[in-house]
Design a protein around this motif. Structure first.
Motif, PDB file in Angstrom:
ATOM      1  N   PHE A 158       0.512  -1.494  -0.390  1.00  0.00           N
ATOM      2  CA  PHE A 158      -0.075  -0.003   0.136  1.00  0.00           C
ATOM      3  C   PHE A 158       0.714   2.056   0.241  1.00  0.00           C
ATOM      4  O   PHE A 158       1.659   1.430   0.658  1.00  0.00           O
ATOM      5  CB  PHE A 158      -0.540  -0.113   1.364  1.00  0.00           C
ATOM      6  N   ARG A 175       3.210  -6.301   3.066  1.00  0.00           N
ATOM      7  CA  ARG A 175       2.420  -5.927   4.322  1.00  0.00           C
ATOM      8  C   ARG A 175       1.837  -7.489   4.244  1.00  0.00           C
ATOM      9  O   ARG A 175       1.613  -8.225   3.375  1.00  0.00           O
ATOM     10  CB  ARG A 175       1.738  -5.149   4.321  1.00  0.00           C
ATOM     11  N   SER A 216      -3.610  -3.239  -3.139  1.00  0.00           N
ATOM     12  CA  SER A 216      -4.656  -2.066  -1.778  1.00  0.00           C
ATOM     13  C   SER A 216      -5.868  -3.049  -2.211  1.00  0.00           C
ATOM     14  O   SER A 216      -5.982  -4.481  -2.961  1.00  0.00           O
ATOM     15  CB  SER A 216      -5.096  -0.673  -2.841  1.00  0.00           C
ATOM     16  N   VAL A 217      -6.283  -2.965  -0.962  1.00  0.00           N
ATOM     17  CA  VAL A 217      -7.611  -3.987  -0.976  1.00  0.00           C
ATOM     18  C   VAL A 217      -8.790  -3.365  -1.989  1.00  0.00           C
ATOM     19  O   VAL A 217      -9.363  -5.115  -1.871  1.00  0.00           O
ATOM     20  CB  VAL A 217      -8.654  -3.788   0.418  1.00  0.00           C
ATOM     21  N   GLN A 218      -8.829  -2.339  -2.836  1.00  0.00           N
ATOM     22  CA  GLN A 218      -9.480  -2.320  -3.967  1.00  0.00           C
ATOM     23  C   GLN A 218      -9.849  -2.917  -4.432  1.00  0.00           C
ATOM     24  O   GLN A 218     -10.536  -3.299  -5.929  1.00  0.00           O
ATOM     25  CB  GLN A 218      -9.676  -0.568  -3.370  1.00  0.00           C
TER      26      GLN A 218
END
Ligand SMILES: O=c1[nH]c(=O)c2[nH]c(=O)[nH]c2[nH]1
Length: 281
Positions: A158, A175, A216-218
């Motif tokens: 991220f 991460r 990203s999570v998105q």
């Protein structure tokens, strides 16, 4: 001033039902939670206390247990449909019946490489879900997964986000990505076998999460939804909700121990919540 009743519904929530299906060589164990909700001509019950069109929620609960004996044999979708049909066809004041079922998966214990015939282990927090809504002309079925706890230890970054005077978050190119995913999909074409469809969609979601190089999570969420739509022609759209279960590197430097991205503190709250519907053009 005229006061009137707006949209209303009533029903029984959180009906807990377990079923043993006995086969000659082994037992199947199913555990479900059922929510029933009815809409219809209930004006008089609210405004005049006239219960003559009210099927008690206690009776609704009993009906779920009674009909499960012969009609809960295969998928939760098939049982939810049967229940919705039952309330709609036996109660003329009911115009819409919604039946939601959550299944808590249990697997037969794997002992010495063999599935035990009648001992089970819980599938954890994960649930299979369906919501069936039926009226005189339409039926809508939404199937899904809830509380699917998944995590990966690398291939998640991220970086390059907005930084303003309040930003303290450090950029990271490696991460932990962890989420308790909710997925709900609707159909263009209803499948012949809801369970086969469920297993196949679940497999695509897991495979994509595992294989994705995430920025990203998105982005991972979109990739998971896109993969489901690309591999399942009968799925119209899919809604995904992915809370970011943050794992924050623990500061070992304060003890003069070098931080090598191994020790984290998992925080429950507050958490990022990423959600989207992925659909066809
Ligand atoms: O994948 C992420 N998306 C965000 O929007 C966000 N915001 C944040 O603080 N961490 C993350 N991670």
């Amino acid at each position: 001033m005229k006061i009137r009743l707006g949209e209303n519904s009533y029903g029984k929530n959180a009906v807990q039902l377990s079923k043993i299906i006995r086969h000659p060589a082994y037992h199947e164990f199913r555990q479900i939670t059922v929510n029933v909700s009815l809409k219809g001509d209930f004006e008089e019950a609210h405004t005049n206390g006239d219960n003559s069109k009210i099927l008690p929620t206690d009776t609704q609960k009993n009906t779920v247990y009674a009909l499960a004996k012969d009609h809960f044999k295969t998928s939760i979708e098939d049982f939810a449909l049967y229940l919705a049909n039952h309330f709609l066809s036996t109660q003329e004041q009911v115009t819409t019946a919604t039946v939601e079922i959550l299944e808590h998966p249990f697997q037969r214990m794997l002992l010495d490489g063999n599935e035990h015939p009648h001992a089970y282990i819980s599938g954890g927090s994960e649930k299979r879900t369906t919501i069936v809504t039926k009226d005189a002309v339409n039926v809508s079925i939404t199937s899904g997964i809830a509380d699917l706890l998944i995590l990966k230890t690398t291939d998640s970054a991220f970086e390059k986000y907005i930084k303003d005077r309040y930003t303290t978050l450090k950029e990271t190119n490696d991460r932990i990505l962890a989420t308790k995913c909710i997925a709900r999909w609707t159909f263009d074409k209803l499948p012949a076998d809801y369970t086969a469809q469920y297993n196949s969609i679940r497999d695509v979601l897991l495979r994509t999460f595992a294989g994705h190089k995430s920025f990203s999570v998105q982005q991972t969420l979109f990739a998971m939804g896109q993969a489901v739509l690309e591999t399942h022609a009968g799925v119209r759209e899919i809604y995904l909700e992915m809370p970011n279960k943050h794992h924050i590197p623990f500061n070992l430097e304060q003890f003069n121990i070098q931080h090598e991205n191994e020790i984290f503190i998992a925080t429950d709250e507050p958490y990022g919540l990423i959600a989207a519907t992925i659909t066809r053009e």
